[in-house]
Design a protein around this motif. Structure first.
Motif, PDB file in Angstrom:
ATOM      1  N   GLY A   1      38.998  -6.233   0.989  1.00 45.82           N
ATOM      2  CA  GLY A   1      40.172  -6.082   1.164  1.00 45.82           C
ATOM      3  C   GLY A   1      40.933  -7.315   0.588  1.00 45.82           C
ATOM      4  N   ARG A   2      42.594  -6.989   0.695  1.00 43.03           N
ATOM      5  CA  ARG A   2      43.333  -7.936   0.239  1.00 43.03           C
ATOM      6  C   ARG A   2      44.672  -7.839   1.330  1.00 43.03           C
ATOM      7  N   MET A   3      45.530  -8.898   0.753  1.00 45.30           N
ATOM      8  CA  MET A   3      46.944  -8.569   1.285  1.00 45.30           C
ATOM      9  C   MET A   3      47.710  -7.695   0.392  1.00 45.30           C
ATOM     10  N   THR A   4      48.973  -7.350   1.039  1.00 45.62           N
ATOM     11  CA  THR A   4      50.036  -6.526   0.288  1.00 45.62           C
ATOM     12  C   THR A   4      50.951  -7.172  -0.301  1.00 45.62           C
ATOM     13  N   GLU A   5      51.215  -8.364  -0.013  1.00 45.55           N
ATOM     14  CA  GLU A   5      52.097  -9.205  -0.374  1.00 45.55           C
ATOM     15  C   GLU A   5      51.608 -10.709  -0.278  1.00 45.55           C
ATOM     16  N   ALA A   6      52.505 -11.487  -1.055  1.00 43.99           N
ATOM     17  CA  ALA A   6      52.133 -12.810  -0.894  1.00 43.99           C
ATOM     18  C   ALA A   6      52.307 -13.424   0.521  1.00 43.99           C
ATOM     19  N   ALA A   7      51.278 -14.413   0.940  1.00 43.63           N
ATOM     20  CA  ALA A   7      51.362 -14.772   2.255  1.00 43.63           C
ATOM     21  C   ALA A   7      51.657 -16.309   2.419  1.00 43.63           C
ATOM     22  N   PRO A   8      52.359 -16.946   3.327  1.00 45.96           N
ATOM     23  CA  PRO A   8      52.687 -18.269   3.338  1.00 45.96           C
ATOM     24  C   PRO A   8      51.504 -19.265   3.530  1.00 45.96           C
ATOM     25  N   PHE A   9      50.234 -18.593   3.793  1.00 41.25           N
ATOM     26  CA  PHE A   9      49.092 -19.447   3.881  1.00 41.25           C
ATOM     27  C   PHE A   9      48.023 -19.019   3.058  1.00 41.25           C
ATOM     28  N   PHE A  10      46.991 -19.917   2.766  1.00 46.77           N
ATOM     29  CA  PHE A  10      46.021 -19.776   1.888  1.00 46.77           C
ATOM     30  C   PHE A  10      44.953 -18.739   2.593  1.00 46.77           C
ATOM     31  N   TRP A  11      44.492 -17.814   2.013  1.00 51.02           N
ATOM     32  CA  TRP A  11      43.449 -16.943   2.406  1.00 51.02           C
ATOM     33  C   TRP A  11      42.471 -16.525   1.508  1.00 51.02           C
ATOM     34  N   GLN A  12      41.388 -15.630   1.821  1.00 51.52           N
ATOM     35  CA  GLN A  12      40.429 -15.573   0.981  1.00 51.52           C
ATOM     36  C   GLN A  12      39.879 -13.843   1.179  1.00 51.52           C
ATOM     37  N   THR A  13      39.418 -13.224   0.009  1.00 49.69           N
ATOM     38  CA  THR A  13      38.730 -12.150   0.086  1.00 49.69           C
ATOM     39  C   THR A  13      37.215 -12.155  -0.436  1.00 49.69           C
ATOM     40  N   ASP A  14      36.348 -11.611   0.227  1.00 46.61           N
ATOM     41  CA  ASP A  14      35.040 -11.661  -0.100  1.00 46.61           C
ATOM     42  C   ASP A  14      34.576 -10.220  -0.279  1.00 46.61           C
ATOM     43  N   THR A  15      33.844 -10.140  -1.585  1.00 47.24           N
ATOM     44  CA  THR A  15      33.666  -8.782  -1.894  1.00 47.24           C
ATOM     45  C   THR A  15      32.493  -9.002  -2.791  1.00 47.24           C
ATOM     46  N   THR A  16      31.809  -7.810  -3.656  1.00 43.38           N
ATOM     47  CA  THR A  16      30.802  -7.853  -4.364  1.00 43.38           C
ATOM     48  C   THR A  16      30.966  -7.202  -5.634  1.00 43.38           C
ATOM     49  N   VAL A  17      29.935  -7.518  -6.592  1.00 44.12           N
ATOM     50  CA  VAL A  17      30.210  -6.839  -8.010  1.00 44.12           C
ATOM     51  C   VAL A  17      29.902  -5.274  -7.911  1.00 44.12           C
ATOM     52  N   ALA A  18      29.313  -4.794  -6.831  1.00 39.72           N
ATOM     53  CA  ALA A  18      28.807  -3.504  -6.850  1.00 39.72           C
ATOM     54  C   ALA A  18      29.765  -2.362  -6.119  1.00 39.72           C
ATOM     55  N   THR A  19      29.746  -1.431  -6.337  1.00 41.80           N
ATOM     56  CA  THR A  19      30.630  -0.472  -5.676  1.00 41.80           C
ATOM     57  C   THR A  19      30.363  -0.031  -4.300  1.00 41.80           C
ATOM     58  N   ASP A  20      29.032  -0.122  -3.920  1.00 43.42           N
ATOM     59  CA  ASP A  20      28.536   0.694  -2.838  1.00 43.42           C
ATOM     60  C   ASP A  20      27.664  -0.215  -2.010  1.00 43.42           C
ATOM     61  N   THR A  21      27.454  -1.394  -2.251  1.00 41.83           N
ATOM     62  CA  THR A  21      26.327  -2.331  -1.729  1.00 41.83           C
ATOM     63  C   THR A  21      26.334  -3.744  -1.819  1.00 41.83           C
ATOM     64  N   TRP A  22      26.209  -4.474  -1.018  1.00 39.38           N
ATOM     65  CA  TRP A  22      25.821  -5.858  -1.371  1.00 39.38           C
ATOM     66  C   TRP A  22      24.661  -6.475  -1.807  1.00 39.38           C
ATOM     67  N   ALA A  23      23.720  -5.520  -1.610  1.00 43.02           N
ATOM     68  CA  ALA A  23      22.207  -6.414  -2.022  1.00 43.02           C
ATOM     69  C   ALA A  23      21.788  -5.586  -3.341  1.00 43.02           C
ATOM     70  N   TYR A  24      20.993  -6.066  -3.985  1.00 43.42           N
ATOM     71  CA  TYR A  24      20.187  -5.512  -5.210  1.00 43.42           C
ATOM     72  C   TYR A  24      19.530  -4.002  -4.891  1.00 43.42           C
ATOM     73  N   LYS A  25      19.528  -2.838  -5.602  1.00 41.80           N
ATOM     74  CA  LYS A  25      18.681  -1.816  -5.607  1.00 41.80           C
ATOM     75  C   LYS A  25      18.557  -1.235  -6.971  1.00 41.80           C
ATOM     76  N   ALA A  26      17.812  -0.482  -7.298  1.00 41.10           N
ATOM     77  CA  ALA A  26      17.761   0.315  -8.673  1.00 41.10           C
ATOM     78  C   ALA A  26      19.067   1.141  -8.780  1.00 41.10           C
ATOM     79  N   GLY A  27      19.525   1.041 -10.081  1.00 37.79           N
ATOM     80  CA  GLY A  27      20.496   2.000 -10.436  1.00 37.79           C
ATOM     81  C   GLY A  27      21.962   1.323  -9.847  1.00 37.79           C
TER      82      GLY A  27
END
Length: 336
Positions: A25-51
């Motif tokens: 997820g992410r902020m909807t506007e600029a924040a006065p503090f530094f923050w982080q988004t963690d996400t992944t390259v895949a659309t539906d999972t964090w781990a490897y799977k076929a396809g």
């Protein structure tokens, strides 16, 4: 010896003790503090799977730019196979992002938010005297950007414009109410073109009001950045005045001396326990309002009207400036 940080999500740790993280997820506007988004390259999972279905380079870059424009960082997960090998399609995605960053990295690394994070499909970042406009979509005609009109630039103007990675000229015109720009034809081949604007003049930008609750009352803090992108120094023997609505004789003077090309954060705070406390007024719905003024030299920027949603607050809060007309009839009562 590298710096490390602790990240947390939701309310797992007290506010301010670590880096606030938003998973996928992410902020909807600029924040006065530094923050982080963690996400992944895949659309539906964090781990490897076929396809495994991956996001495209364009989708990842759009996400990166949106996050950075709002004072955040992107932590991107990949999904290697069980033997540790990174699949070729994930490698291609990372290399595609790297190729874009090799040309446009100056608009990402060591940047700070602009006064607004976005307007339509445009995202903004700043690094020194350069303001960057990231185009998530490439317009095929003139684009009007209201937030880059001189009236909204905090005293600054735009001196020049160029497209990163290109020698083709950028057609642009800055007026009081908006900037009009047309990207060169070769921008269409870029997944996310970036225009670099050179800023000029002296001004005060990035105004952040914050409300903090404490056992004895409330404190409102205002933070801004004075910048000098002119060829003349700012020499301020008397001290410039940054104050809340009220009497300038109450103090809050900040000494500002800046050489050409320098910038300085200006910070001040008021408490409702002090005689010069931030003024609050009860309007229908028992929602107190605080009016802030942030001036620079002889030029005073418009008042900032901040709506405080109730008094039972804990921790640090930031409030978006409301429409000035909405509070035109408010009468002030310092005893409220």
């Amino acid at each position: 010896n590298q710096e490390v940080t602790v990240t947390y999500k939701g309310q797992h740790l007290p506010w301010g003790v670590g880096l606030y993280d938003i998973e996928r997820g992410r902020m909807t506007e600029a924040a006065p503090f530094f923050w982080q988004t963690d996400t992944t390259v895949a659309t539906d999972t964090w781990a490897y799977k076929a396809g495994l279905e991956l996001y495209t380079v364009k989708e990842e870059l759009d996400q990166l730019v949106d996050i950075v424009s709002k004072n955040g960082a992107l932590l991107l997960n990949i999904a290697p196979r069980g033997d540790g090998i990174i699949p070729e399609d994930q490698e291609a995605l990372l290399r595609g992002m790297g190729a874009w960053l090799k040309i446009h990295g100056e608009a990402i690394y060591k940047t700070v938010p602009w006064q607004v994070a976005e307007e339509g499909d445009v995202r903004f970042t700043r690094r020194g005297k350069h303001l960057y406009a990231h185009f998530l979509g490439v317009p095929d005609e003139d684009l009007v950007i209201a937030n880059l009109g001189t009236a909204r630039m905090g005293g600054l103007t735009i001196r020049a414009a160029s497209l990163l990675g290109s020698d083709e000229p950028v057609a642009w015109d800055q007026a009081e109410k908006a900037l009009t720009i047309r990207l060169p034809d070769n921008a269409a081949g870029n997944p996310l073109p970036v225009v670099r604007f050179e800023l000029s003049g002296q001004g005060c930008i990035n105004f952040w009001p914050t409300l903090t609750h404490h056992p004895a009352g409330y404190a409102v803090e205002a933070v801004g950045t004075v910048v000098n992108f002119s060829d003349q120094p700012i020499e301020d023997r008397a001290g410039r005045t940054y104050l809340f609505e009220g009497d300038a004789g109450l103090g809050n003077h900040v000494q500002v001396n800046l050489a050409p090309g320098e910038e300085q954060e200006v910070r001040f705070e008021h408490s409702d326990q002090a005689t010069y406390g931030a003024r609050a007024s009860v309007i229908p719905g028992d929602q107190p309002v605080v009016t802030l003024r942030f001036g620079f030299g002889k030029t005073r920027s418009p008042e900032k009207h901040v709506l405080l949603p109730g008094l039972g607050l804990q921790g640090a809060w930031r409030f978006k400036a409301a429409d000035e007309a909405a509070f035109a009839e408010v009468s002030w009562d310092d005893t409220t």
